[in-house]
Design an enzyme around this catalytic site. Sequence first.
Site, short mmCIF file in Angstrom:
data_model
loop_
_atom_site.label_atom_id
_atom_site.label_comp_id
_atom_site.label_asym_id
_atom_site.label_seq_id
_atom_site.Cartn_x
_atom_site.Cartn_y
_atom_site.Cartn_z
N HIS A 69 -8.41 -4.82 -1.31
CA HIS A 69 -7.11 -4.27 -0.92
C HIS A 69 -6.37 -5.16 0.08
O HIS A 69 -6.91 -5.52 1.12
CB HIS A 69 -7.31 -2.88 -0.32
N SER A 81 0.84 -1.19 0.00
CA SER A 81 0.00 0.00 0.00
C SER A 81 0.88 1.25 0.00
O SER A 81 1.75 1.38 -0.85
CB SER A 81 -0.97 -0.05 1.18
N ASP A 88 -10.39 -3.66 -5.49
CA ASP A 88 -9.98 -2.74 -4.43
C ASP A 88 -11.06 -1.69 -4.16
O ASP A 88 -11.42 -0.92 -5.04
CB ASP A 88 -8.67 -2.05 -4.82
#
Length: 330
Positions: A293, A122, A240
């Site tokens: 995610h 991330s 996501d």
Amino acid sequence: MAISKQLKLLFTSGSLIAAALASPVQKPLNDDDIDDTPLPLVIWHGLGDSYSAAGLREVGALADAINPGTLVYFIRMDNDGSRDRSATFLGNVTEQVAKACADIAAHPILSTAPAIDALGFSQGGQFLRGYIERCNNPPVRNLVTFGSQHNGISAFRDCPWSDWVCRGAMALLKGNAWTQFVQSRLVPVQYYRNPDEYEQYLEHSNFLADINNERMFKNQTYRENLAKLENLVLYMFEDDTTVVPKETAWFEEVNGTEITPLRARRMYSEDWIGLRELDRKGGLHFRTAPGDHMQLTDQLLNETFAEFFGPLKKAKKSAPRPITLGGGDL
């Protein structure tokens, strides 16, 4: 033993990895450096996570299992796990990247390595890119990022009611992302990039506008350093819902319903940060990962570690990307 639930980050509490140490002095690669010892692996975790989290330790163990003998170093802003987690929400990213540069360059083992590999989860992905562009000592061979916000985010996610660190940090926003006070303190704001506020972004962004070389002055060192990578591997999560827009993981520009691929953007055609040069030598890889995610599986991580990490002589050599004139990608 899948770790998908443990690797969920960004504006939600996460859990990722721990341990090992880091450090200076860059040296050129030569034949004497090429042996069977895996290159060290540096990992930067994401928002809401800590370098000491159990899930991150498991990722480090997987990396060592695939390439035995891998020294895994987890970037941290504080040796206390709780304070390190807080630093993913509150802090100056420019200062955090500088600290990572200093810590890695001062590490007695990392500083003697001919190169290192890097793995960013991330927001840790664009922060590692900042390391490469701004210092790169020791140099990174391959950078792999999962669900990173390379072209920024255009919206903020709500914090869980139980996450007071997140809620306290986001309270700083108060409707204005562009004040110097907020830009120097709230981490996600420093990679906030809304096309509707592009001029404010260029003027006030503390981090992303700089490392993306979007301002009038182009830092050639950024371009040269990133182009030195052998491979930049960009994973986007297919479903996501945490990162808005998800296409940011591939440097794509999203404006409403219009999506502009990286290779159609000026930052590519004018090669602001070296992505075009990297692409031409076959080192730019766009990949997808199933799920939301940071829903990562051991299998995907193992395959990635086997392909891109390990001994220096095992470096993946991709065929140069052909140049097509007259309508195709350059």
